[in-house]
Design a protein around this motif. Structure first.
Motif, mmCIF file in Angstrom:
data_model
loop_
_atom_site.group_PDB
_atom_site.id
_atom_site.type_symbol
_atom_site.label_atom_id
_atom_site.label_comp_id
_atom_site.label_asym_id
_atom_site.label_seq_id
_atom_site.Cartn_x
_atom_site.Cartn_y
_atom_site.Cartn_z
ATOM 1 N N PRO A 50 -12.433 -45.418 72.536
ATOM 2 C CA PRO A 50 -12.459 -45.298 74.000
ATOM 3 C C PRO A 50 -11.295 -46.045 74.649
ATOM 4 O O PRO A 50 -10.777 -47.021 74.102
ATOM 5 C CB PRO A 50 -13.805 -45.923 74.381
ATOM 6 C CG PRO A 50 -14.086 -46.901 73.287
ATOM 7 C CD PRO A 50 -13.514 -46.287 72.031
ATOM 8 N N LYS A 337 -17.019 -41.025 80.748
ATOM 9 C CA LYS A 337 -15.954 -40.043 80.622
ATOM 10 C C LYS A 337 -15.048 -40.087 81.856
ATOM 11 O O LYS A 337 -15.435 -40.545 82.930
ATOM 12 C CB LYS A 337 -16.531 -38.631 80.465
ATOM 13 C CG LYS A 337 -17.405 -38.452 79.234
ATOM 14 C CD LYS A 337 -16.599 -38.548 77.950
ATOM 15 C CE LYS A 337 -17.475 -38.307 76.718
ATOM 16 N NZ LYS A 337 -16.690 -38.383 75.465
ATOM 17 N N THR A 378 -12.855 -40.304 76.630
ATOM 18 C CA THR A 378 -13.867 -41.359 76.531
ATOM 19 C C THR A 378 -13.331 -42.661 77.100
ATOM 20 O O THR A 378 -12.207 -43.066 76.797
ATOM 21 C CB THR A 378 -14.278 -41.570 75.066
ATOM 22 O OG1 THR A 378 -14.761 -40.334 74.532
ATOM 23 C CG2 THR A 378 -15.374 -42.622 74.959
ATOM 24 N N GLN A 380 -14.218 -46.891 78.413
ATOM 25 C CA GLN A 380 -15.049 -48.088 78.299
ATOM 26 C C GLN A 380 -14.648 -49.045 79.412
ATOM 27 O O GLN A 380 -13.470 -49.367 79.566
ATOM 28 C CB GLN A 380 -14.861 -48.767 76.938
ATOM 29 C CG GLN A 380 -15.669 -50.066 76.802
ATOM 30 C CD GLN A 380 -15.408 -50.775 75.488
ATOM 31 O OE1 GLN A 380 -14.898 -50.179 74.540
ATOM 32 N NE2 GLN A 380 -15.774 -52.040 75.414
#
Length: 405
Positions: A50, A337, A378, A380
């Motif tokens: 991510p 996302k 992705t 984080q």
């Protein structure tokens, strides 16, 4: 021996022909063996790393729209100080130097007044004669009236008999003499050039001993009571101009190299027409002229940048302009996302942008600078544990089931 010699060349010739076939066959066997016994590649689980980002939650908040502009500070009242009399300049005030200041009524220069004093004396003599003539005509008119009444007590005398035209002519001559005296005195008074208002000198145009004519410029001056600055407004920001009935502040800033200086001003009016050359709106801000005396950095003709306080919005969505990427898109954080979303910008100034549509309260905008990133990547959030994707979870469950079996 001869027989053996004939047999050997025949055997070598056969070997040369068979050897390439043997080599090709061996190579084919080796390749087939390697293909049938190739090692199996160890499969690694798919893993998507991510991207760590920082986010900020969109909130509606009050916002003061401002409009950036520029211009030169000018005096509201300015022009040339001109002489209203002809002659030689006999004195010049120290205030009549470039940068000098003066008060209304101050004597700035004088012109030789000898000829003008003579004209006053002549006008005074003419006035005295006119007064004497009027007195004589009035005495004669009184005498004529008495004589007529003695001779014709019951008849009305004509105006000519009573010398009324002569008296009227004498009065007219007296009025003319008084006017000539007033004119001579006014011309004498104009040999003294006085300041018409509180102001400053831009440049001195005439000097001591110079012979000047009427309407000759003495100096270029301006009034210090009030300064103005004319500011262009972009057409797409005219809608954010405030009402001129209110006290709307304008901050003026000048750059002096290693530092800057600001002064307050207020919107005063807008032009009645659009500038035909630039097709722009113009507004005028007023500046307190007293600042010229208290702040030596403020000068007429100074170029400044202006920040006009426009409309005040009660609820607005405002984001940093750097978070708007190509094609007017912003990057949002949505369930781990990345989501690209197009926005419509209503106003943009400096480092901030006012969003008209495309964002709403509660959206999580990515504040980390990103480039060339695909929609759906992705993410984080910095400082938070990574989110477990459904794909990874399903693979883990499949491996667990395989172990149990």
């Amino acid at each position: 021996m001869e027989l053996i010699t004939n047999i050997m060349p025949s055997t070598d010739s056969k070997m040369v022909k068979i050897l390439p076939v043997i080599i090709i066959g061996l190579v084919a066997v080796v390749i087939t063996y390697m293909f049938l016994n190739k090692p199996e590649a160890r499969k690694r689980p798919a893993f998507e790393k991510p991207i760590i980002v920082e986010i900020d939650t969109i909130k509606s908040q009050p916002f003061q729209v401002y409009i950036e502009s520029y211009g030169n500070i000018e005096a509201k009242t300015s022009g040339n100080l001109v002489a209203q009399a002809s002659g030689i300049i006999t004195s010049v005030s120290k205030s009549l130097e470039s940068g000098g200041s003066f008060k209304k009524g101050d004597l700035l220069a004088t012109i030789d007044d000898k000829d003008y004093k003579i004209e006053v004396t002549i006008a005074q003599a003419e006035l005295a004669n006119a007064q004497l003539t009027l007195q004589q005509e009035q005495a004669l008119a009184d005498q004529a009236k008495r004589d007529w009444q003695k001779i014709n007590p019951n008849k009305k005398a004509s105006g000519l008999v009573l010398r009324q035209p002569q008296v009227a002519s004498a009065k007219a001559k007296l009025d003319a003499a008084q006017a000539r005296l007033a004119k001579a005195r006014l011309a004498l008074q104009r040999t003294k050039i006085v300041a018409p208002y509180d102001g400053r000198v831009v440049s001195k145009l005439s000097d001591l001993g110079q012979l000047i004519n009427q309407n000759t410029p003495i100096a270029e001056i301006f009034a210090t009571s009030r300064l103005e600055i004319r500011l262009p407004i972009p057409t797409n920001k005219v809608q954010f101009l405030p009402s001129f009935d209110e006290q709307n502040a304008v901050e003026l800033t000048a750059d002096f190299g290693n530092f800057s200086k600001s002064w307050p001003s207020q919107l005063d009016r807008t032009d009645s027409v659009i500038d035909q050359s630039s097709r722009q709106w113009f507004v005028t801000a007023k500046i307190n002229g007293d600042l010229l005396a208290t702040d030596p950095l403020l000068k007429v003709g100074q170029f400044v940048n202006a920040r006009i306080n426009g409309l005040s919005l009660e609820q607005a969505i405002v984001i940093p302009s750097k978070l708007i990427y190509d094609n007017d898109q912003v990057y949002l954080y949505q369930d781990g996302k990345l989501e690209r979303r197009k926005v419509v910008t209503q106003w943009q100034g400096g480092e901030l942008s006012l969003i008209q549509s495309g964002l709403q309260e509660g959206d999580k905008i990515i504040t980390t600078p990103l480039r060339f990133i695909a929609d759906g990547a992705t993410l984080q959030v910095k400082g938070q544990a990574p989110r477990k994707s459904p794909r990874s979870k399903s693979k883990k469950d499949s491996a667990k089931k395989g172990t149990e079996q």
